[in-house]
Design a protein around this motif. Sequence first.
Motif, short mmCIF file in Angstrom:
data_model
loop_
_atom_site.label_atom_id
_atom_site.label_comp_id
_atom_site.label_asym_id
_atom_site.label_seq_id
_atom_site.Cartn_x
_atom_site.Cartn_y
_atom_site.Cartn_z
N VAL A 7 34.33 113.54 26.68
CA VAL A 7 35.23 113.26 27.81
C VAL A 7 34.47 112.55 28.92
N SER A 64 39.33 110.84 26.76
CA SER A 64 38.46 111.33 25.68
C SER A 64 38.19 110.27 24.61
N THR A 122 30.23 116.46 26.22
CA THR A 122 30.78 117.00 24.98
C THR A 122 31.77 118.09 25.35
N ALA A 174 26.65 111.54 22.73
CA ALA A 174 26.69 111.24 24.17
C ALA A 174 26.30 109.78 24.41
N LEU A 185 33.90 111.63 32.82
CA LEU A 185 34.12 112.32 34.10
C LEU A 185 33.97 111.35 35.27
#
Length: 131
Positions: A104, A79, A48, A34, A106
């Motif tokens: 990914v 991604s 994740t 992360a 967001l």
Amino acid sequence: MRFHTRKWIKPEDLNPNGTLFGGKLLAWIDEECALYSIIQLENSKCVTKYMSEINFQYSAKQGDIVEIGIEVLKFGTTSLTLKCEVRNKMTRSTIITIDKVIMVTLDEAGKPTPHGKTKVEFVKDRLQDKA
Ligand SMILES: CC(=O)SCCNC(=O)CCNC(=O)[C@H](O)C(C)(C)COP(=O)(O)OP(=O)(O)OC[C@H]1O[C@@H](n2cnc3c(N)ncnc32)[C@H](O)[C@@H]1OP(=O)(O)O
């Protein structure tokens, strides 16, 4: 692969068998992936999405120093695909490998959003570009 974070195995990291607890190691790996993604993609909302088969190859014991390595396999649209290995710092024995971790990016609504990145960047270069 570049090895970033080092961890020192302490009593609270052990399982009842006296070796490093797998769940602890996975938590460290998840955080490392992360953080790596947040820095690379310059978006603090990185989650994740997927982890491939996890292969525990070797155990670690109290007092061992382990290091966590990450390699970028692919920059997607929203991604980032990473590969991860944790090894013993002193013996270089591989403790765990994860062939694919998909992170990914967001948006504010929690939907996947394009990150616009195509290659690995270094913070020092970004800072130089701004100077
Ligand atoms: C650091 C942490 O601990 S985060 C906490 C744990 N993680 C979470 O809570 C995430 C929970 N999941 C979610 O919120 C949603 O599944 C989301 C928002 C991540 C993704 O939503 P989706 O509708 O599946 O997104 P979508 O189908 O658009 O895929 C997004 C990207 O992931 C990729 N992807 C999705 N599923 C997979 C998969 N199984 N394998 C490989 N790639 C995948 C897609 O190819 C796409 O990549 P691209 O844009 O680079 O082409």
